[in-house]
Every structure is written in C-alpha cells, then in structure tokens.
Write an enzyme that holds these catalytic residues in place. Structure first.
Site, mmCIF file in Angstrom:
data_model
loop_
_atom_site.group_PDB
_atom_site.id
_atom_site.type_symbol
_atom_site.label_atom_id
_atom_site.label_comp_id
_atom_site.label_asym_id
_atom_site.label_seq_id
_atom_site.Cartn_x
_atom_site.Cartn_y
_atom_site.Cartn_z
ATOM 1 N N ASP A 144 0.833 -1.201 0.000
ATOM 2 C CA ASP A 144 0.000 0.000 0.000
ATOM 3 C C ASP A 144 0.868 1.251 0.000
ATOM 4 O O ASP A 144 2.028 1.231 0.435
ATOM 5 C CB ASP A 144 -0.975 0.006 1.170
ATOM 6 N N GLU A 193 0.074 -0.827 5.885
ATOM 7 C CA GLU A 193 1.137 -0.184 6.658
ATOM 8 C C GLU A 193 0.973 1.328 6.710
ATOM 9 O O GLU A 193 1.267 1.963 7.717
ATOM 10 C CB GLU A 193 2.498 -0.543 6.058
#
Length: 384
Positions: A70, A134
């Site tokens: 991500d 994250e």
C-alpha cells in the site's frame, strides 16, 4: 524465474494504484511472482485489507522479509513531473508513488530470493510477510498477521523489513530499533456561560492549559543507549469558540509522545492521567483522556545478525552503515514480538513526496545487498 528483474517488477507494482486500503491487484502480482519462485503462498484477509504470508521451505532457520504494497495518496497530481502511477524511468531514475516506500524493496527481495533458490543457498526457509495496511491505521495488516502466525506456532527466526532506511546515500543507515509512540486525545468539559459572569460558568480552557503546561514541563529522559531522548509534542488545541463573549463548554487537545525504552506506553498513559487528575482538582467539570499506544520501543541487540546485515551493505555500497533507532514507527514494531528485526532499504528522502523516485542503479544495489544477506544468513545460522 531466477532472473527476475526487480526494476520491471517495481514498475508493475507501481502501476497498481494501491492507496490504502485499496489493493488494485498489487497483492495478486506479488503472489504470482512468489508462486513462480516456488513459495507456498497464503492470503490472509482481515477486514478490507489484503495480506500475504509466503514460505519457501519448511526447515529452520526461517529468514523473513516484511514489507507493504500500500502507498499514500498522490496529493497534488498536477505537481508531479510524470503521472504518479505510470512508473516512468527518466534519466535512470524511476518516478512513481511507491518507488521508494516501498515497492522497490519488495521487488528487490523477491529477485534476490529467486537467485538464492536457484543457487541452492536456502538451507532452511525464506518467507515473505506482505501487508496492504502499513500506511493506514495498521489494525488489519501486519499486526493481525503476526498474531495469527504466533497462534499457529509459525516461527520466524529473523526478519528484514524493507523500509527506506538510508538517509543521504544508499547504505548509509540501517534501523535496529524504533521508539515507541502514544497518541492522547484530551477533552475538558466545563460549563458554558457569559464572560461577564464567570461565577456561573466553568471555563475549560485554563484547565487544559494547566494540564498541557505540566506535561511539557517534565523532561522525560536524557536519552537511552542507542536512542535519542523521548519527546512530547502537542499537535493541536481546539476550542471552536465563534464569539468573544462566551465561555466555551469544552476544550480539546491532542499530543504525541515518541519514547525510548526508558518508558512503557501504559506507564506514560498513567502519568498523563495522574496529571489530569491534578489539573482537575477543584474544577466542577471533567477531563477525559483517550490514549492510544501504537507501538512500544524496541531494540535489536547488536550481534551476528546485525553484523551480517552490515557486512552485506558494506560489500555492495562500500560503506559501513550507521545502526540507528531514529525516525518514526514501522511494522517492525509488530514483528519484533516474533523475532529480532532489522530494517534495510533505499534512501527515503522522497518518500510520501511529489515525484517520489528511486535511481534504477540503487534498486539493483538493494537486490545485491539482499542476495549477500541471504547467502550469509544461511551460512551463519544453519551452521549455528
């Protein structure tokens, strides 16, 4: 697939615009790549977040690579010199969101793993722990994967996290620990009233100021071995009073403490509560705290593992990296519950910025470092 190209894979990953919590096929690409290398892949979806745990081999030691697919939002798209998800290479530099943080590291370790497998160097297991959470609130990503693996008895012996740790030039810094972090929301409820009649009201603002002043007056520590001093920062104060003659009903603030191993998150929360109780003495209103500990401080002690990481960097970059604990938090704070963890990646100066970029040559250098690290790891720890 031992000749896996880390640059081409990084480009392919960047072209999946996986802004948290979206995945856009990024995890599918990682899974296909690792399956092609012989890894047994297991998707672990929690909530709307895609996670992946993949393992090659069943024996110990198990060297894990952890990372995330991500990325943060683009921001002002018009300010970019190239489209943020086009992954163009300009004058030897790859431009795109995730180029540094940290799709390049995922690709570089996958390419290094392919080389190690083809060379028969994996005398144990290699694994990947990849999350899509994250950059977000990190509640359904690595934290939950770690909890699930621990409950199943899965053993990770050591872990490398591919965060962009280099400061000014490639290889100049490796992270061996991180400070902890606690966020605290503070709300002081008073009694609204007219400023000319304060005896009929209870002003929450002086109480909030008194509390914040008491908290900031304390020197938390002078530092800790291998760590900088802890610091408390007030990040916002909000009253929202639209007029000049009104004593407000409530006042709010937020603060963050980045703390070294001299403290525990709950101990700091208890201290803040004690100071709040003092500030509220004689006040007819109330103070409400909402603390959130996002991670405890940790340190991976220097030894054979940190030494082989340093040696791998020195072989490729020609410099001995600084073993540091500076910076913010990362998913290493969750993984350290399972095993010693070290963070090693590219130069982080452009992460989260416009025109995030990574020199192609440095992505290949990172692969070379990971190759040496993997080879030496099994030489060192299989023999042990």
């Amino acid at each position: 697939m031992s000749d896996l190209d880390p640059v081409a894979l990084t480009q392919a990953l960047i072209r999946r615009p996986s802004v948290t919590p979206a995945d856009e096929g990024a995890m599918d690409l990682v899974e296909r790549t690792l399956t092609g290398l012989g890894f047994a892949c297991r998707r672990m979806r929690f909530g709307e977040i895609e996670n992946l745990y993949a393992r090659y081999g069943t024996a110990r030691p198990n060297l894990c690579f952890a990372g995330h697919t991500d990325v943060v939002p683009v921001g002002d798209a018009a300010a970019w010199s190239r489209e943020a998800f086009a992954a163009e290479i300009v004058d030897g530099v790859l431009i795109g969101r995730g180029a540094v943080d940290m799709k390049s590291a995922v690709a570089a370790f996958a390419a290094a793993a392919g080389k190690a497998i083809a060379a028969g160097q994996v005398k144990g297991s290699l694994s990947f722990l990849i999350t899509g959470d994250e950059e977000g609130v990190a509640t359904h990503g690595t934290k939950m994967v770690v909890e699930a693996l621990a409950a199943e008895g899965e053993i990770l012996d050591h872990c490398i996290v591919g965060e962009p740790t280099s400061a000014e030039s490639f290889g100049d810094m490796v992270k061996i620990g991180r400070r902890g972090s606690i966020n605290v929301e503070i709300k002081v409820d008073g009694i609204q009233g007219h400023v000319a009649y304060p005896h009929r009201a209870a002003n929450p603002v002086p109480v909030l100021i008194r509390l914040l002043a008491a908290l900031q007056a304390r020197v938390l520590d002078e530092g800790y071995t291998d760590f900088q001093p802890s610091n408390l920062e007030v990040t916002t104060i909000d009253v929202g009073n639209p007029t000049t003659n009104l004593i407000p009903a409530a006042a709010r603030a937020r603060l963050n403490i980045r703390f070294n191993p001299a403290h525990k998150g709950q101990e700091l929360a208890d201290w803040i509560q004690a100071e709040a109780d003092k500030a509220a003495e004689g006040f007819p209103g109330s103070i409400t705290l909402n603390p959130a500990i996002s991670g405890e401080a940790f340190l991976t002690e220097q030894g054979p593992f940190t030494a082989l990481v340093s040696d791998a960097v020195k072989d490729v970059a020609g410099i001995a990296p600084d073993l540091s604990t500076t910076g913010g938090t990362s998913d290493a704070r969750f993984i350290r519950a399972l095993c010693p963890v070290v963070e090693l990646g590219l130069v982080g100066k452009t992460m989260h910025s416009v025109d995030e970029r990574a020199p192609v040559a440095e992505i290949r250098q990172l692969q070379a470092v990971y190759e040496r690290l993997i080879a030496r790891y099994f030489e060192t720890f299989t023999a042990a």
